[in-house]
Design an enzyme around this catalytic site. Structure first.
Site, mmCIF file in Angstrom:
data_model
loop_
_atom_site.group_PDB
_atom_site.id
_atom_site.type_symbol
_atom_site.label_atom_id
_atom_site.label_comp_id
_atom_site.label_asym_id
_atom_site.label_seq_id
_atom_site.Cartn_x
_atom_site.Cartn_y
_atom_site.Cartn_z
ATOM 1 N N HIS A 188 -16.854 24.861 10.182
ATOM 2 C CA HIS A 188 -16.938 26.450 10.211
ATOM 3 C C HIS A 188 -18.510 26.923 9.771
ATOM 4 C CE1 HIS A 188 -16.543 30.430 8.186
ATOM 5 N NE2 HIS A 188 -15.288 30.468 8.636
ATOM 6 N N GLN A 215 -9.479 25.498 3.223
ATOM 7 C CA GLN A 215 -8.193 25.470 3.962
ATOM 8 C C GLN A 215 -7.344 24.469 3.045
ATOM 9 O OE1 GLN A 215 -7.119 27.431 5.802
ATOM 10 N NE2 GLN A 215 -9.024 28.498 6.764
ATOM 11 N N ASP A 257 -15.613 21.366 2.036
ATOM 12 C CA ASP A 257 -15.214 22.677 1.980
ATOM 13 C C ASP A 257 -13.755 22.842 1.928
ATOM 14 O OD1 ASP A 257 -14.223 24.954 3.155
ATOM 15 O OD2 ASP A 257 -15.680 24.889 4.967
ATOM 16 N N LYS A 313 -8.160 33.515 0.313
ATOM 17 C CA LYS A 313 -7.320 32.632 1.009
ATOM 18 C C LYS A 313 -6.185 32.122 0.264
ATOM 19 C CE LYS A 313 -11.042 31.411 4.261
ATOM 20 N NZ LYS A 313 -10.582 32.104 5.435
ATOM 21 N N CYS A 323 -15.198 31.295 13.537
ATOM 22 C CA CYS A 323 -16.533 30.775 13.082
ATOM 23 C C CYS A 323 -16.658 29.243 13.347
ATOM 24 C CB CYS A 323 -16.334 31.184 11.513
ATOM 25 S SG CYS A 323 -16.277 32.880 11.368
HETATM 26 N N1 PMP Z 1 -14.649 27.129 5.562
HETATM 27 C C1 PMP Z 1 -13.490 27.412 6.348
HETATM 28 C C2 PMP Z 1 -12.759 25.973 6.632
HETATM 29 C C3 PMP Z 1 -12.977 28.566 6.259
HETATM 30 O O1 PMP Z 1 -11.724 28.463 6.927
HETATM 31 C C4 PMP Z 1 -13.528 29.656 6.003
HETATM 32 C C5 PMP Z 1 -12.783 31.120 6.566
HETATM 33 N N2 PMP Z 1 -12.617 31.398 7.411
HETATM 34 C C6 PMP Z 1 -14.664 29.455 5.344
HETATM 35 C C7 PMP Z 1 -15.294 28.530 5.141
HETATM 36 C C8 PMP Z 1 -15.558 30.830 4.767
HETATM 37 O O2 PMP Z 1 -14.764 31.388 4.001
HETATM 38 P P1 PMP Z 1 -15.484 33.066 3.534
HETATM 39 O O3 PMP Z 1 -15.452 33.785 4.635
HETATM 40 O O4 PMP Z 1 -14.453 33.340 2.392
HETATM 41 O O5 PMP Z 1 -16.725 32.792 2.708
#
Ligand code: PMP
Length: 427
Positions: free
Chosen positions: A141, A221, A218, A244, A384
């Site tokens: 991401h 998920q 990270d 999430k 993203c």
């Molecule tokens: N890493 C991963 C794997 C994600 O799925 C996400 C959220 N889509 C993020 C980072 C970023 O999370 P946030 O937008 O809540 O900072």
């Protein structure tokens, strides 16, 4: 049995009980943001109605109550992920938490010192120099990619990446081919938000240890969806977002091993994180306060405490099994529809509760609008993860993701609609 048990939880989520475009809502976008059960909404409201005050400062009763509840939430979240409370620092979101680590390492690289109680580890441990290497994967991401790009640019270090294959997957052997004795930090997602691949975390931690590199997980998920014990996994840092995992927006979690957090200089400074300040400089509190400059998202933390309590009472193994069953149903159903290309692990392979796919001849946004017209909420776009999509030869994909409140009926309604996408667009 678990499927039925968790299906009953759906009624706890007020938002799910509505129609969208004339159809009962089918919410399959929890990997982007999850819905909140009443107990979480009520916990935040109750706190705001009865105990809201500035924490860690006032001498008055409300301030003491608010502080206690705030710290209880921290302890609950720490337990939930196998950490100690002082290893959990509140941040704005996971993106912010990852940036905090990168900022702190950047400050160490500029020669800033760390704090006391660092158990023999000093800020120099983190300083990056030209020739040092940072390693990520091609599936990251942007939140777990760009902060490392920026850190490399600031310090003269080089960013390298573990390449993915045609399905968007990578293995520990791919990582071994990239990690060298120049590697100082390895950052990777526990679970990919696009492929649903589950990373080989223990093997990655061992690989990092073999070259003395730090690990950053990270966990966006994974923390919401599967049992997670950060201490047992042995990662150095981790990040995830409250929104999430049935909690509020505006709150992320930074995890760091205590001795590392205490040795790092804070990237952000200000009130609430100091011991002594003069006109010439400041001394900083130990973790977690040294990473919590300024007024914190207190009611949000309280709500996250309620959210992890909810997930614990649902049963974390039960949540995982429920999502596995729904993901298999999603995958098998989509695999049977002509003209779809499914991204990620194949049939029967371990995958998280999400499936992303490309519809031949139909732009993901058009597919998403068609599904929305039938009350079905999915994610469309690059999620993203532009480099990953580029590697797959795509600009965008459609992603369906499940959580505790989804049912087999949700999946079946979605599959029936997905089977009609190409036909609807005249293909
Ligand atoms: N890493 C991963 C794997 C994600 O799925 C996400 C959220 N889509 C993020 C980072 C970023 O999370 P946030 O937008 O809540 O900072």
């Amino acid at each position: 049995a678990t499927l039925q048990a968790l299906a009953d939880l759906r009624a706890d989520f007020p938002l799910l009980d509505q129609t969208v475009n004339g159809h009962p809502l089918v919410y399959l976008d929890s990997a982007a943001t999850a819905q909140r059960p009443s107990v979480v909404l009520d916990a935040e409201r109750d706190f705001l109605e009865r105990r809201n005050a500035a924490v860690h400062r006032g001498a008055h009763t409300l301030a003491a109550e608010a502080t206690e509840e705030f710290e209880q939430a921290r302890a609950a979240v720490a337990r939930f992920v196998g950490a100690r409370p002082e290893e959990i620092a509140w941040q704005l979101n996971a993106t912010d938490a990852l940036n905090t680590i990168a900022f702190a390492i950047g400050a160490a690289s500029r020669g800033r010192g760390g704090g006391a109680g660092s158990e023999g580890i000093t800020a120099r441990r983190f300083a990056l120099h030209p020739g040092d290497e940072l390693v990520v994967t091609e599936a990251e991401h942007h939140a777990n990619l760009i902060p490392w790009q920026e850190l490399a640019a600031q310090t003269g270090a080089t960013l390298r990446y573990v390449p993915v294959d045609d399905d968007g997957l990578w293995t520990i052997d791919d990582a071994r081919a990239v990690v060298t004795d120049k590697t100082r930090l390895i950052a990777f997602a526990h679970v990919s938000n696009v492929t649903g691949m589950v990373a080989p975390v223990p093997e990655m931690v061992a690989l990092a240890a073999s070259v003395g590199a730090l690990t950053v997980l990270d966990a966006c998920q994974s923390a919401p969806h599967r049992p997670l014990d950060l201490d047992a996994l042995g990662v150095d840092f981790a990040a995830f977002s409250a929104h999430k995992m049935l909690g509020p927006t505006g709150l992320g979690v930074l995890y760091g091993r205590r001795e590392l957090l205490n040795a790092l200089p804070p990237g952000r400074t200000g009130g609430s994180m100091i011991t002594t300040v003069t006109m010439e400089g400041a001394e900083f509190l130990p973790a977690p306060q040294r990473f919590e400059a300024g007024t914190q998202p207190v009611s949000q933390a309280v709500a996250l405490g309620a959210a992890v309590g909810y997930l614990e009472s649902a049963g974390r193994d039960a949540v995982l099994e429920h999502e596995r069953a729904l993901a298999a149903r999603l995958y098998d159903g989509l695999a049977g529809i002509p003209g779809l290309r499914l991204i990620g692990p194949g049939a029967g392979a371990e995958r998280a509760g999400l499936v992303a796919f490309d519809v031949a001849g139909v732009h993901a946004h058009d597919a998403g609008q068609y599904l929305d017209s039938r009350g079905i909420a999915v994610r469309v776009g690059h999620h993203c993860a532009q480099p990953l999509h580029r590697r797959l030869g795509l600009t965008a994909s459609v992603r369906a993701s499940v959580y505790v409140y989804n049912t087999e009926a949700d999946v079946d309604t979605f599959l029936e609609a997905a089977a009609g996408i190409r036909h609807y667009f005249g293909l």
